[in-house]
Structure formats: structure tokens, C-alpha cells
Design an enzyme around this catalytic site. Structure first.
Site, PDB file in Angstrom:
ATOM      1  N   LYS A   1      -7.986  -7.980   3.764  1.00  0.00           N
ATOM      2  CA  LYS A   1      -6.772  -7.327   3.270  1.00  0.00           C
ATOM      3  C   LYS A   1      -5.634  -8.332   3.374  1.00  0.00           C
ATOM      4  O   LYS A   1      -5.292  -8.799   4.458  1.00  0.00           O
ATOM      5  CB  LYS A   1      -6.463  -6.083   4.097  1.00  0.00           C
ATOM      6  CG  LYS A   1      -5.136  -5.450   3.688  1.00  0.00           C
ATOM      7  CD  LYS A   1      -4.912  -4.107   4.324  1.00  0.00           C
ATOM      8  CE  LYS A   1      -3.527  -3.582   3.967  1.00  0.00           C
ATOM      9  NZ  LYS A   1      -3.276  -2.242   4.529  1.00  0.00           N
TER      10      LYS A   1
ATOM     11  N   LYS B   1      -8.900  -6.351  -0.735  1.00  0.00           N
ATOM     12  CA  LYS B   1      -7.693  -5.642  -1.169  1.00  0.00           C
ATOM     13  C   LYS B   1      -6.519  -6.583  -1.186  1.00  0.00           C
ATOM     14  O   LYS B   1      -6.336  -7.292  -0.195  1.00  0.00           O
ATOM     15  CB  LYS B   1      -7.434  -4.505  -0.177  1.00  0.00           C
ATOM     16  CG  LYS B   1      -6.172  -3.728  -0.417  1.00  0.00           C
ATOM     17  CD  LYS B   1      -5.973  -2.750   0.698  1.00  0.00           C
ATOM     18  CE  LYS B   1      -4.644  -2.044   0.489  1.00  0.00           C
ATOM     19  NZ  LYS B   1      -4.304  -1.205   1.597  1.00  0.00           N
TER      20      LYS B   1
HETATM   21  C1  PBG Z   1      -1.259   0.535   5.284  1.00  0.00           C
HETATM   22  C2  PBG Z   1      -1.859   0.609   3.915  1.00  0.00           C
HETATM   23  C3  PBG Z   1      -1.298   0.036   2.780  1.00  0.00           C
HETATM   24  C4  PBG Z   1      -2.122   0.361   1.728  1.00  0.00           C
HETATM   25  C5  PBG Z   1      -3.187   1.103   2.229  1.00  0.00           C
HETATM   26  N1  PBG Z   1      -3.012   1.242   3.594  1.00  0.00           N
HETATM   27  C6  PBG Z   1      -0.031  -0.693   2.610  1.00  0.00           C
HETATM   28  C7  PBG Z   1       0.301  -1.768   3.547  1.00  0.00           C
HETATM   29  O1  PBG Z   1      -0.574  -2.418   4.140  1.00  0.00           O
HETATM   30  O2  PBG Z   1       1.495  -1.992   3.734  1.00  0.00           O
HETATM   31  C8  PBG Z   1      -1.853  -0.030   0.304  1.00  0.00           C
HETATM   32  C9  PBG Z   1      -2.532   0.735  -0.764  1.00  0.00           C
HETATM   33  C10 PBG Z   1      -1.886   0.584  -2.094  1.00  0.00           C
HETATM   34  O3  PBG Z   1      -0.945  -0.200  -2.300  1.00  0.00           O
HETATM   35  O4  PBG Z   1      -2.345   1.274  -3.018  1.00  0.00           O
HETATM   36  N2  PBG Z   1      -2.088   0.648   6.350  1.00  0.00           N
END
Ligand code: PBG
Length: 326
Positions: free
Chosen positions: A198, A251
Site C-alpha cells: 500500500k 493499492k
Molecule cells: C485508511 C484507508 C485508506 C483507504 C482505504 N483504507 C486511505 C488512506 O490510507 O489514507 C483508501 C481507499 C480509497 O482511496 O478508495 N486506512
């Protein structure tokens, strides 16, 4: 290989029927996971300004919305909760309240739709007064104390009925801690979908609007990955698999197709890719302006993610793709 004029590449492209026959990549509804946002306050159905066409729902309205999805054959969901500002702090305790919005929603969903597959988000940002995925101490996001809270949060979600817990926080060692805690509590069959690669990404902006969870100070670069790195994604992913991840995730998706492909080459477990909020909103915005054709852009990006090697795709476009799936 013999070349022109013996070989004519265009022969295989002469008709739609023939192109369908030889297409190397197919998207199926079984590939898709639908993100859901539940909220405990305000109207039944709340538009998200930066995600046109996508909504947060109150629990009852969410169940009605899910019925549509289920009837259309979309039966896999990943759930996120929007926590009220007043309930946010820096203890993580909100995430451990058995009567909280999130566990209650999980229990309701699984009692109404026991046959669906429900993934639930494990991270502290929706509960954090700082908007960070972990506990904050002296301006730092502290790893090990956060992992302890996340493990308890995962057990609570499993007890409420989650099929899979999905840690999105990027703390080190959390997959092992979750696996141990789940097993100790008797949830041997509750799976872990690890957000393994991520990246610290600009494309999460609209999601943070949806949950009102933007970081209050700094950014997430001390825990989410640096997008200049690819080998590091393999290191993170293999570690998560060793720690007990059943599924791993890359991701965002579109800007990280190379990462999906590289992980595909080394991962013995299925790979999910998350077409995140910013990827959704970018297409919606350009389409609203008439600058590109929405359906074509959706198809092309989803097929690209599948072609890169994703087995599972989390996408806000899941329902919109149905008319052209076989
Ligand atoms: C936070 C989280 C995020 C997303 C999923 N879980 C955002 C971040 O890390 O700030 C993003 C998902 C999306 O943008 O569709 N734990």
C-alpha cells in the site's frame, strides 16, 4: 516467426465475435469486491462530493442497497465506517467498543445476508483525532502499541461476523499479530486480506472525504510505501504471506500495474488490487466534462488491472461494469 505477408495480425481482429474468441483477458463478476461506507449520523443516503454517484449509508439504508447488489450477483463487500468527530480520540478504544457502529453493522449485514463475503477494514484512521492509521505519541505514529489495538479490533470484527479482516494500516508485524489473536480467540476460519503493498498516494483523497479521515498533521509516508520502490513491495508481500495473509493486496491499482505483475510472479496466494477513490473520481470528473467516454475508460482500466495479474479487484465501479460482463 514468419512475418508479413505470411502473417497478418489484423486477421484476428476482423469481427467483434472473433475478437471475443481470442481475448486473453476476461472480467467476471466473481472478480469484483464492492466497497461500502456506513455512517451512524445524518440522512439515510449521503452523497460524497468528491465521489459523484457514490454514497455513505445509514445502517438500514445500507442493507437495502446491499440487497440490490446481491440481486445483481455482487456478493463480496469491503466495509468502512465513518465515525463522528465527537467520538474520535487518540486511544483507539472507539474501535474496540462492541456496541460501536462498525461491529453492529457487521453483525446486521451477516444476519441479513449470511451468504455474502464480508471483508472489514482494520485501521485506526476513522477513529483517530489525528486522522492517522495508528496511535500518535510525540508526533510519531507508534507501531507496536497500534498493532495491539488492531489485533483486538480484528477479534471484535470476527466475533461480529466478518469473514475476512483487512488491515489497511501498514504497521509492521500486524498480520502475525492479527493471526495469533484470531486463532487464540477461536476464529480459525476468519481470513486476512493484507494491504501488503500500500503506497502513500495522492489517489486516496476522495476516500478521506468520504470518511472525514484526512491526516491532521504530516502525511502517511512513515508507514505507507514510497512509490519510487518496487522491490520493497515484494519484501512487504512475502513478509505478510509468512505472517499468515490469505490474500495480499496492491493499492492503488492503475499506477501500480508493474507491482501487481511483479507480485504475481512470486506470490503463492491470490492477489487483490484496489482501484481506489481517486482512480474512480478521475474518470468520473473527466467524463462529466465530456473529455472521455466513461464506460470505455472503466472497462479499459479494469481489464488492465486484471491483465496485470490481479485475481480480485476492489472497485467503486463494480455495479457499473455489470451490463458488459458476460
Ligand atoms: C485508511 C484507508 C485508506 C483507504 C482505504 N483504507 C486511505 C488512506 O490510507 O489514507 C483508501 C481507499 C480509497 O482511496 O478508495 N486506512
Amino acid at each position: 516467426m514468419s512475418t508479413f505477408p505470411l502473417t497478418r495480425h489484423r486477421r484476428l481482429r476482423t469481427s467483434p465475435d472473433l475478437r471475443d474468441l481470442v481475448a486473453e483477458t476476461q472480467l467476471h463478476r466473481n472478480d469484483l469486491v464492492v466497497p461500502l461506507f456506513v455512517t451512524g449520523e445524518g440522512p439515510e443516503q449521503q452523497p460524497i462530493d468528491s465521489m459523484p454517484g457514490y454514497f455513505r449509508y445509514a445502517p438500514q439504508a445500507l442493507l437495502r442497497r446491499m440487497e440490490d447488489y446481491m440481486n445483481k450477483g455482487l456478493t463480496r463487500f469491503i466495509l468502512y465506517a465513518k465515525i463522528s468527530t465527537a467520538a474520535k480520540d487518540n486511544t483507539g478504544l472507539g474501535a474496540l467498543d462492541p456496541s460501536g457502529l462498525f461491529p453492529a453493522a457487521i453483525a446486521q449485514i451477516k444476519s441479513v445476508f449470511p451468504e455474502c463475503t464480508l471483508f472489514t477494514d482494520i485501521a485506526l484512521d476513522p477513529y483517530s483525532s489525528y486522522g492517522h492509521d495508528g496511535l500518535v505519541k510525540d508526533g510519531e505514529i507508534v507501531n507496536d502499541p497500534t498493532v495491539e489495538v488492531l489485533a483486538q479490533m480484528a477479534v471484535l470484527h470476527a466475533a461480529s461476523g466478518a469473514d475476512f479482516v483487512a488491515p489497511s494500516d501498514m504497521m509492521d508485524g500486524r498480520v502475525l499479530a492479527l493471526r495469533r489473536a484470531l486463532d487464540k480467540a477461536g476464529y480459525l476460519q476468519t481470513g486476512i486480506l493484507a494491504y501488503s503493498a500500500k503506497y502513500a498516494s495522492a489517489f486516496y483523497g476522495p476516500f478521506r472525504d468520504a470518511l472525514d479521515s484526512a491526516p491532521g498533521f504530516g502525511d502517511k509516508s512513515t508507514y505507507q510505501m514510497d512509490y519510487r520502490n518496487a522491490r520493497e513491495a515484494i519484501k512487504e508481500t512475502l513478509a505478510d504471506i509468512e505472517e499468515g495473509a490469505d490474500l495480499v493486496m496492491v493499492k492503488p491499482a492503475l499506477a501500480y500495474l508493474d507491482i501487481i505483475t511483479r507480485i504475481r510472479a512470486v506470490s503463492p496466494v491470490p492477489i487483490a488490487a484496489y482501484q481506489v477513490s481517486g482512480e474512480y473520481s478521475m474518470i468520473k470528473a473527466a467524463a462529466e466534462k465530456g473529455w472521455l467516454q466513461e464506460e470505455r475508460a472503466i472497462q479499459e482500466t479494469l481489464i488492465a488491472i486484471k491483465r496485470a495479474g490481479a485475481d480480485v479487484i476492489i472497485t467503486y465501479f463494480a455495479e457499473q461494469t455489470l451490463p458488459w460482463l458476460s
